[in-house]
Write a protein that holds these residues in place. Structure first.
Motif, PDB file in Angstrom:
ATOM      1  N   ALA A  15       0.837  -1.209   0.000  1.00  0.00           N
ATOM      2  CA  ALA A  15       0.000   0.000   0.000  1.00  0.00           C
ATOM      3  C   ALA A  15       0.869   1.255   0.000  1.00  0.00           C
ATOM      4  O   ALA A  15       0.589   2.207  -0.735  1.00  0.00           O
ATOM      5  N   ASP A  16       1.941   1.265   0.794  1.00  0.00           N
ATOM      6  CA  ASP A  16       2.836   2.427   0.836  1.00  0.00           C
ATOM      7  C   ASP A  16       3.516   2.659  -0.507  1.00  0.00           C
ATOM      8  O   ASP A  16       3.660   3.799  -0.953  1.00  0.00           O
ATOM      9  N   VAL A  19       0.933   4.148  -2.843  1.00  0.00           N
ATOM     10  CA  VAL A  19       0.695   5.547  -2.477  1.00  0.00           C
ATOM     11  C   VAL A  19       1.825   6.429  -3.007  1.00  0.00           C
ATOM     12  O   VAL A  19       1.582   7.540  -3.495  1.00  0.00           O
ATOM     13  N   LEU A  31      -4.949   7.025   2.402  1.00  0.00           N
ATOM     14  CA  LEU A  31      -4.612   5.677   2.874  1.00  0.00           C
ATOM     15  C   LEU A  31      -5.170   5.502   4.276  1.00  0.00           C
ATOM     16  O   LEU A  31      -4.976   6.349   5.147  1.00  0.00           O
ATOM     17  N   TRP A  47      -5.516  -2.743   4.171  1.00  0.00           N
ATOM     18  CA  TRP A  47      -5.115  -1.356   3.926  1.00  0.00           C
ATOM     19  C   TRP A  47      -5.884  -0.883   2.710  1.00  0.00           C
ATOM     20  O   TRP A  47      -5.894  -1.537   1.671  1.00  0.00           O
ATOM     21  N   VAL A  49      -6.633   2.168  -0.063  1.00  0.00           N
ATOM     22  CA  VAL A  49      -6.210   3.412  -0.701  1.00  0.00           C
ATOM     23  C   VAL A  49      -7.410   3.917  -1.486  1.00  0.00           C
ATOM     24  O   VAL A  49      -7.880   3.235  -2.404  1.00  0.00           O
TER      25      VAL A  49
END
Length: 97
Positions: A15-16, A19, A31, A47, A49
């Motif tokens: 997810a990071d 992003v 997020l 997670w 987004v």
């Protein structure tokens, strides 16, 4: 144009990274973490987004990053509910006279 699309990720690292790609492309996003219905363990929460607006190829982009788009491109198909009865139905016949 869609208002927002939700992309689910099982891992925070994925997810990071996604992003970071969105930020580099200038795409507005948020997020956060969300539990699925019935989840007891917060560690199993996904997670999410949220991507604002209509981004071409978002589903494929999300899949390459390890996530999945939560809804179909046209939105979920919802059938209209059946009509409600006008009066209560009798389950038993009236007594014979």
């Amino acid at each position: 144009m869609r208002e927002a699309s939700a992309i689910h990720f099982d891992e925070r690292d994925d997810a990071d990274a996604f992003v970071a790609e969105l930020a580099a492309a200038g795409v507005p996003h948020r997020l956060h973490r969300d539990e699925f219905a019935g989840e007891d363990d917060f560690e199993d929460a996904a997670w999410i987004v949220e991507v604002d607006g209509d981004v071409p190829g978002l589903g494929e982009w999300a899949e390459r990053a390890g996530g999945w788009l939560a809804e179909s491109p046209g939105g979920p198909a919802v059938a209209p509910p059946p009509p409600l009865p006008q009066a209560p139905r009798r389950l038993k016949r009236p007594p014979a006279r």
